[in-house]
Design an enzyme around this catalytic site. Sequence first.
Site, PDB file in Angstrom:
ATOM      1  N   HIS A  14       0.839  -1.193   0.000  1.00 10.66           N
ATOM      2  CA  HIS A  14       0.000   0.000   0.000  1.00 10.66           C
ATOM      3  C   HIS A  14       0.877   1.248   0.000  1.00 10.66           C
ATOM      4  O   HIS A  14       2.110   1.196   0.021  1.00 10.66           O
ATOM      5  CB  HIS A  14      -0.991   0.004   1.167  1.00 10.66           C
ATOM      6  CG  HIS A  14      -0.452   0.442   2.481  1.00 10.66           C
ATOM      7  ND1 HIS A  14      -1.216   1.085   3.427  1.00 10.66           N
ATOM      8  CD2 HIS A  14       0.791   0.335   3.006  1.00 10.66           C
ATOM      9  CE1 HIS A  14      -0.470   1.335   4.487  1.00 10.66           C
ATOM     10  NE2 HIS A  14       0.731   0.909   4.270  1.00 10.66           N
ATOM     11  N   CYS A  33       5.662   6.597   4.518  1.00 12.75           N
ATOM     12  CA  CYS A  33       4.490   5.787   4.153  1.00 12.75           C
ATOM     13  C   CYS A  33       3.882   6.231   2.828  1.00 12.75           C
ATOM     14  O   CYS A  33       3.017   5.551   2.281  1.00 12.75           O
ATOM     15  CB  CYS A  33       3.430   5.839   5.248  1.00 12.75           C
ATOM     16  SG  CYS A  33       4.002   5.131   6.801  1.00 12.75           S
ATOM     17  N   HIS A  39       5.173   0.268  -0.232  1.00 14.16           N
ATOM     18  CA  HIS A  39       5.803  -0.609   0.750  1.00 14.16           C
ATOM     19  C   HIS A  39       4.704  -1.596   1.162  1.00 14.16           C
ATOM     20  O   HIS A  39       3.639  -1.597   0.532  1.00 14.16           O
ATOM     21  CB  HIS A  39       6.371   0.180   1.944  1.00 14.16           C
ATOM     22  CG  HIS A  39       5.337   0.824   2.793  1.00 14.16           C
ATOM     23  ND1 HIS A  39       4.656   1.953   2.400  1.00 14.16           N
ATOM     24  CD2 HIS A  39       4.843   0.497   4.011  1.00 14.16           C
ATOM     25  CE1 HIS A  39       3.800   2.294   3.348  1.00 14.16           C
ATOM     26  NE2 HIS A  39       3.882   1.424   4.320  1.00 14.16           N
ATOM     27  N   HIS A  41       2.999  -4.797   4.195  1.00  9.96           N
ATOM     28  CA  HIS A  41       2.880  -5.325   5.557  1.00  9.96           C
ATOM     29  C   HIS A  41       2.376  -6.765   5.546  1.00  9.96           C
ATOM     30  O   HIS A  41       1.676  -7.177   4.628  1.00  9.96           O
ATOM     31  CB  HIS A  41       1.895  -4.484   6.381  1.00  9.96           C
ATOM     32  CG  HIS A  41       2.327  -3.076   6.589  1.00  9.96           C
ATOM     33  ND1 HIS A  41       3.361  -2.732   7.412  1.00  9.96           N
ATOM     34  CD2 HIS A  41       1.870  -1.898   6.069  1.00  9.96           C
ATOM     35  CE1 HIS A  41       3.527  -1.405   7.405  1.00  9.96           C
ATOM     36  NE2 HIS A  41       2.642  -0.877   6.589  1.00  9.96           N
ATOM     37  N   ASP A  79      -5.152 -10.261   0.019  1.00  8.28           N
ATOM     38  CA  ASP A  79      -3.898 -11.000   0.183  1.00  8.28           C
ATOM     39  C   ASP A  79      -3.080 -10.964  -1.105  1.00  8.28           C
ATOM     40  O   ASP A  79      -3.578 -11.303  -2.187  1.00  8.28           O
ATOM     41  CB  ASP A  79      -4.199 -12.459   0.570  1.00  8.28           C
ATOM     42  CG  ASP A  79      -2.930 -13.203   0.933  1.00  8.28           C
ATOM     43  OD1 ASP A  79      -2.010 -12.591   1.518  1.00  8.28           O
ATOM     44  OD2 ASP A  79      -2.840 -14.401   0.612  1.00  8.28           O
ATOM     45  N   HIS A  80      -1.796 -10.579  -0.954  1.00 10.31           N
ATOM     46  CA  HIS A  80      -0.895 -10.452  -2.104  1.00 10.31           C
ATOM     47  C   HIS A  80      -1.446  -9.474  -3.137  1.00 10.31           C
ATOM     48  O   HIS A  80      -1.218  -9.637  -4.344  1.00 10.31           O
ATOM     49  CB  HIS A  80      -0.593 -11.822  -2.722  1.00 10.31           C
ATOM     50  CG  HIS A  80       0.368 -12.640  -1.896  1.00 10.31           C
ATOM     51  ND1 HIS A  80      -0.016 -13.263  -0.731  1.00 10.31           N
ATOM     52  CD2 HIS A  80       1.696 -12.895  -2.039  1.00 10.31           C
ATOM     53  CE1 HIS A  80       1.040 -13.896  -0.216  1.00 10.31           C
ATOM     54  NE2 HIS A  80       2.080 -13.677  -0.968  1.00 10.31           N
ATOM     55  N   GLU A 124      -1.137  -3.721  12.013  1.00 15.61           N
ATOM     56  CA  GLU A 124      -0.356  -3.323  10.839  1.00 15.61           C
ATOM     57  C   GLU A 124       1.114  -3.685  11.027  1.00 15.61           C
ATOM     58  O   GLU A 124       1.785  -4.148  10.109  1.00 15.61           O
ATOM     59  CB  GLU A 124      -0.503  -1.819  10.625  1.00 15.61           C
ATOM     60  CG  GLU A 124       0.090  -1.324   9.331  1.00 15.61           C
ATOM     61  CD  GLU A 124       0.042   0.197   9.210  1.00 15.61           C
ATOM     62  OE1 GLU A 124      -0.594   0.685   8.276  1.00 15.61           O
ATOM     63  OE2 GLU A 124       0.641   0.901  10.069  1.00 15.61           O
TER      64      GLU A 124
END
Lengths: 134, 134, 134, 134, 134, 134
Positions: A14, A33, A39, A41, A79-80, A124
């Site tokens: 994100h 950010c 980047h 998580h 996811d991914h 997070e």
Amino acid sequence: MVYVTRRETFNAAHRLFNPKFTDEENLKIFGKCSNPNWHGHNYVLEVVVKGEIDKDTGFVIDQKELKRIIKEKVTNKMDHKNLNIETDFMEGVIPTSENIVISIWQQLVNEIKSGSLYSVKLFETENNYFEYRG
Amino acid sequence: MVYVTRRETFNAAHRLFNPKFTDEENLKIFGKCSNPNWHGHNYVLEVVVKGEIDKDTGFVIDQKELKRIIKEKVTNKMDHKNLNIETDFMEGVIPTSENIVISIWQQLVNEIKSGSLYSVKLFETENNYFEYRG
Amino acid sequence: MVYVTRRETFNAAHRLFNPKFTDEENLKIFGKCSNPNWHGHNYVLEVVVKGEIDKDTGFVIDQKELKRIIKEKVTNKMDHKNLNIETDFMEGVIPTSENIVISIWQQLVNEIKSGSLYSVKLFETENNYFEYRG
Amino acid sequence: MVYVTRRETFNAAHRLFNPKFTDEENLKIFGKCSNPNWHGHNYVLEVVVKGEIDKDTGFVIDQKELKRIIKEKVTNKMDHKNLNIETDFMEGVIPTSENIVISIWQQLVNEIKSGSLYSVKLFETENNYFEYRG
Amino acid sequence: MVYVTRRETFNAAHRLFNPKFTDEENLKIFGKCSNPNWHGHNYVLEVVVKGEIDKDTGFVIDQKELKRIIKEKVTNKMDHKNLNIETDFMEGVIPTSENIVISIWQQLVNEIKSGSLYSVKLFETENNYFEYRG
Amino acid sequence: MVYVTRRETFNAAHRLFNPKFTDEENLKIFGKCSNPNWHGHNYVLEVVVKGEIDKDTGFVIDQKELKRIIKEKVTNKMDHKNLNIETDFMEGVIPTSENIVISIWQQLVNEIKSGSLYSVKLFETENNYFEYRG
């Protein structure tokens, strides 16, 4: 009334970015950010359902069913993935964890017996987490 | 001989992709990890240094010094970055965790007293980790 | 309304001791926790702030700002300190975790937007934790 | 008012099974959790007591006392036991975690100062937990 | 040479019991772990494979493949099972964690490229774990 | 040959200080860890014993016995103590974690079957740990 929690995980990219602002302003507000190259998580999601216990099963809700709903409505779409670009139910929303927990709540609230969704919690990093109770 | 471990974290985006292959082949090999829109992780890094204890300090290596080296040589170049695009010492390398631990080793080995770097360990998710010992 | 949690850590020495009582009475009440030569903990602190999401930033509170406040008002005065002797805002208070969470609350409540501090939670060991909600 | 949590663990065998149903129906409802040869868990139990702080001790409740009560009333009867067969206070109850938290609450509520038991939380696996607040 | 670890979990019942001994002797040796009504654990399994990195994939071994092997050869036969009765490859073996790690090693060693299985580690509780390296 | 690990915890106060140096020099070398009023940690200790499995018990070493030895020789002398002042086997030693693991090794090596103590590992905080293998 018992509170039942299911924990799931997803990995996503994100970027915190508000298109109303210039790149400089975004950098000032969001710091690293807002990196335009993204980047990511390892998010940990906890969904809490409250309800009375069914006499025949001893369950408030079947964990397998709760897992299936979360997978279908939430983690399959996150996811991914890139949360800014690919997650349809986050479109037009800055993907802060505050906004993510509300968006996940909205995805789930109509899939679970009326009034029984109690909380959506998102970790997070190991140093912060965010909770929405509707 | 005592083994001293320092644990650090960084959050990054990446994509598993080999430019020798077509998009289809990449998808076949790497699955959802080859998503062209990226995904990401909360990486946990453990650096292990071995050595004799200094009589005057009781240290093998000062944790503050080890932390400074890891920050300068590794996490400053990886935290909140895109590992495929922005991390100079990973250029031309597929950012699997296997390749990342070797690249981090190479960043660190000359910064720490000769022969004393023992291991670089990287946790990509809660279900896998990777270690290189030179 | 979203609940935002920031996790911080500090290491400190303390001793459970009430000057109203004799050493024998202190030993009877507090056991090995009253050791006059001190003992200590890796404390884990979680501060929870509740609030509405700012439309422009997607934040309830900027984590960097919350981290700065906790550091300035709390952990700078507790980390690597003796809580009985050195932490000014604990003066005259037996440093049980129950008293610590209330003292930390009082340090923070006026630093954060009125009404938005929701909870202060402190983990003393892996087997106990303590929470105050005002 | 401070909330004090004590964490304890126990290892037990169990089986989800309702004698009202046939084996086939049990298998359909409970899946592999109905295995007639049993399976088991490392359960983690958190008991939360709320109350005012005693001025002389700085405690809401002495952790040693809370630990003793949990041990005597709960874990002595559950640790290294078969919850379906051996735990007297679970007799006739399907040992889902929902039912277990209520049964543990009933074991504890009269042992702790009236009105002060706040919550019983049970982690069955790393992916689910269950809470009862009376 | 990189060491790649895959972490999996399974929940099982067991009992420590040697048929050569009387019940009394078993109780003396194994204590509450010899309970004839069984008890159980959330086991955590870590399988470590060592090898050179494949140039084209950046992998030592594909995690999906390693996961599949562990599932087929190990966890399908242990998860939600009684290790004394139902796990074929443990037949005639006292299911201590020491014996389990060796049995799991034997299940895996011929399924993974010759010489590359490095370690099998099993966490029985949060306070003990066991490792076999062949 | 199987490696068996026992995990124990203890809480202690300490201070890094070398009497050969002035207070100023100690402060320069050890920073806030040299605070004359002490600080402390929740230490986590892992003791690893290696050996062949006993055919009759399935054990390398009985966990209850290993636990008893660690308690008698180590944690009874360190838990809720001041490591600089009260732990006899640390006398004259700067209580860095490097020195602590060696001191614990020396306490244990003659209590466990010759040649079978493999490793002593100590976690001082969540970001560092130290290991000695003799």
